[in-house]
Enzyme design. Structure first.
Site, PDB file in Angstrom:
ATOM      1  N   GLU A  53       0.826  -1.213   0.000  1.00 18.70           N
ATOM      2  CA  GLU A  53       0.000   0.000   0.000  1.00 18.70           C
ATOM      3  C   GLU A  53       0.857   1.259   0.000  1.00 18.70           C
ATOM      4  O   GLU A  53       0.425   2.303  -0.475  1.00 18.70           O
ATOM      5  CB  GLU A  53      -0.919   0.041   1.249  1.00 18.70           C
ATOM      6  CG  GLU A  53      -2.235  -0.658   1.057  1.00 18.70           C
ATOM      7  CD  GLU A  53      -3.252  -0.384   2.178  1.00 18.70           C
ATOM      8  OE1 GLU A  53      -2.933   0.290   3.171  1.00 18.70           O
ATOM      9  OE2 GLU A  53      -4.386  -0.865   2.046  1.00 18.70           O
TER      10      GLU A  53
ATOM     11  N   LYS B 264     -13.891  -0.130  -4.102  1.00 21.67           N
ATOM     12  CA  LYS B 264     -14.996   0.191  -3.185  1.00 21.67           C
ATOM     13  C   LYS B 264     -16.101   0.917  -3.929  1.00 21.67           C
ATOM     14  O   LYS B 264     -17.285   0.627  -3.747  1.00 21.67           O
ATOM     15  CB  LYS B 264     -14.490   1.068  -2.032  1.00 21.67           C
ATOM     16  CG  LYS B 264     -13.547   0.361  -1.081  1.00 21.67           C
ATOM     17  CD  LYS B 264     -13.190   1.270   0.076  1.00 21.67           C
ATOM     18  CE  LYS B 264     -12.098   0.679   0.944  1.00 21.67           C
ATOM     19  NZ  LYS B 264     -11.550   1.622   1.897  1.00 21.67           N
TER      20      LYS B 264
HETATM   21  O1  LIG Z   1      -9.307   0.865   9.833  1.00 21.70           O
HETATM   22  P1  LIG Z   1     -10.181   1.000   8.643  1.00 21.70           P
HETATM   23  O2  LIG Z   1     -10.542   2.439   8.371  1.00 21.70           O
HETATM   24  O3  LIG Z   1     -11.397   0.134   8.749  1.00 21.70           O
HETATM   25  O4  LIG Z   1      -9.362   0.547   7.372  1.00 21.70           O
HETATM   26  C1  LIG Z   1      -8.908  -0.752   7.207  1.00 21.70           C
HETATM   27  C2  LIG Z   1      -7.931  -0.852   6.069  1.00 21.70           C
HETATM   28  O5  LIG Z   1      -8.537  -0.446   4.871  1.00 21.70           O
HETATM   29  C3  LIG Z   1      -7.640   0.347   4.101  1.00 21.70           C
HETATM   30  O6  LIG Z   1      -7.984   1.676   4.263  1.00 21.70           O
HETATM   31  C4  LIG Z   1      -7.753   0.038   2.674  1.00 21.70           C
HETATM   32  O7  LIG Z   1      -9.067   0.226   2.296  1.00 21.70           O
HETATM   33  C5  LIG Z   1      -6.295   0.104   4.750  1.00 21.70           C
HETATM   34  O8  LIG Z   1      -5.369   1.078   4.463  1.00 21.70           O
HETATM   35  C6  LIG Z   1      -6.696   0.024   6.169  1.00 21.70           C
HETATM   36  O9  LIG Z   1      -5.699  -0.518   6.985  1.00 21.70           O
END
Ligand SMILES: O=P(O)(O)OC[C@H]1O[C@](O)(CO)[C@@H](O)[C@@H]1O
EC number: 5.3.1.9
Length: 423
Positions: free
Chosen positions: A277, A413
């Site tokens: 990432e 998403k």
């Molecule tokens: O803690 P959250 O906001 O649920 O995100 C979970 C994971 O999803 C991501 O944002 C990717 O969508 C990651 O970077 C992150 O660790």
């Protein structure tokens, strides 16, 4: 406490060419002037973390350990991988400890979710829902199911058994937690998901698993001190960061993180998120891959040895195993294994590593970097996290890319929400 070694003269010769860039980027990182500087709260975290909150994590963990057979962690990505990686690395895969830590919210698989719900049905359960944004769909979907289950099973007492780790003010999860009266822990604004294992995100589940989180923080601090100097002769994290860049410039676009310990395989998953990432942007970056040897030598070994020369290996060696076994002698020796009698199984593992290194480097032409970690203790886990954080930030800044955002993740998403009819 983490040593970097390589047999390749071209790496040793070229690393110092990067010293000026590394010094400049190091200053930018330390002064919060680098790309993505809103998300560098982890850099000083070993010195700045909230001691009161830390003490509360330990108290809550002790309370949860008393109350449940199963502690369910509901989260995904950085809100899941670090805790699981730490617990497996430190406690092993068959720890047989109470409470058992299990994970949900990390998939949409109906089969998996249904099986977890079935598994916890008749057990004493506590829940830690973790989401920085508070809106991640995998987590929210699983948490609605969990919440209904907990409300039905524990009625008024459910709120004593649910802890939310989320943003201090924003997001749906914070609103739910406030309304329901759950205990909450805060994910700092300036620490992104993949850097958050050192915050309550990772520390609460890790503490519930019975692991000494003071030792994790002391490992973190030790790494902070060891990596204070940007001199590439002394800073192994930065030297590793530079080696990756040199190797990619030579056409090696895939990095395979290799461990010889099965309980390190989730560390590799955590590492993949950290590097993937952070680096995979703007058409740039090394693809992070992983393998556990010797297990995967019997599946991927053929490709590594003789396949297309796209990858280099980074071996994460563990100097001292958590446990060892002396191989027994057998009077009949029908299995013809007596040549190992009296030898330690860890020694056999180390010899397999040595033989593989020679095969891959000398015969297979696969470049290897070796990172050696003392052991699989809590302190080493903390040290390793900070080491990889600094290495990752530096290697990505050397590409002139922001290491701390992940804009590409939003694309799936958006499409998914359209298909699901979300407005
Ligand atoms: O803690 P959250 O906001 O649920 O995100 C979970 C994971 O999803 C991501 O944002 C990717 O969508 C990651 O970077 C992150 O660790």
């Amino acid at each position: 406490m983490i040593k970097l070694e390589t047999k390749h003269a071209f790496l040793k010769e070229n690393v110092k060419d990067y010293q000026e860039s590394v010094d400049r980027l190091h200053q930018q990182l330390m002064n919060k002037e680098c790309l993505g500087n809103d998300y560098v709260g982890w850099v000083e975290w070993p010195n700045t973390y909230d001691q009161e909150e830390f003490a509360r994590i330990k108290q809550t963990a002790a309370r949860m350990r008393e109350m449940c057979d199963v502690f369910v962690v509901c989260g995904i990505g950085g809100s899941y991988l670090g805790a699981r990686a730490a617990i497996e690395m430190i406690n092993g895969l068959y720890a047989n400890k109470k409470p058992e830590i299990i994970f949900i919210g990390n998939t949409f698989s109906s089969t998996y979710i249904a099986q977890v719900m079935e598994y916890i049905k008749d057990k004493e359960v506590c829940v830690n829902v973790i989401s920085k944004s508070g809106t991640t769909t995998e987590t929210s979907l699983a948490f609605r199911l969990l919440k209904q289950f907990m409300d039905e099973k524990y009625k008024e007492q459910a709120k004593e058994r649910i802890v939310a780790t989320t943003d201090k003010a924003r997001g749906v999860l914070k609103a739910v937690a406030d309304q329901e009266g759950y205990e909450t822990f805060v994910i700092p604004d300036d620490i992104g998901g993949r850097y958050s294992v050192i915050t309550p995100v990772g520390l609460l589940p890790i503490a519930v698993a019975g692991i000494d989180i003071d030792a994790i923080m002391s490992g973190l601090k030790k790494a902070y001190e060891d990596l204070a100097d940007s001199d590439l002769d002394h800073n192994a994290a930065y030297a590793y960061a530079v080696c990756r860049r040199i190797l990619q410039n030579q056409g090696y676009d895939v990095e395979m993180l290799v461990s010889y310990e099965l309980q390190m395989s989730m560390i590799a998953e955590w590492w993949k998120q950290l590097f993937g990432e952070s680096e995979g942007k703007e058409g740039k970056g090394i693809l992070p891959d992983s393998a556990t040897f010797s297990t995967d030598l019997h599946s991927l070994g053929q490709f590594v040895q003789e396949g297309k020369k796209v990858l280099f290996e980074t071996i994460l060696m563990i100097d001292r195993p958590t446990q060892d076994i002396t191989f027994p002698s057998d009077a009949q020796n029908l299995d013809q294994m007596n040549y190992l009698s009296g030898k330690s199984v860890d020694w056999v593992n180390k010899m397999a590593a040595q033989g593989t290194l020679e095969a891959h480097v000398n015969t297979g032409g696969v470049p290897n970097l070796i990172l050696t970690l003392k052991d699989m203790s809590a302190e080493s886990f903390g040290y390793m996290c900070y080491f990889f954080f600094r290495a990752c930030a530096m290697t990505v800044l050397l590409l002139d890319v922001n290491p701390f955002n992940q804009p590409g993740v939003e694309v799936y998403k958006k499409n998914m929400f359209r298909l699901l009819g979300k407005n």
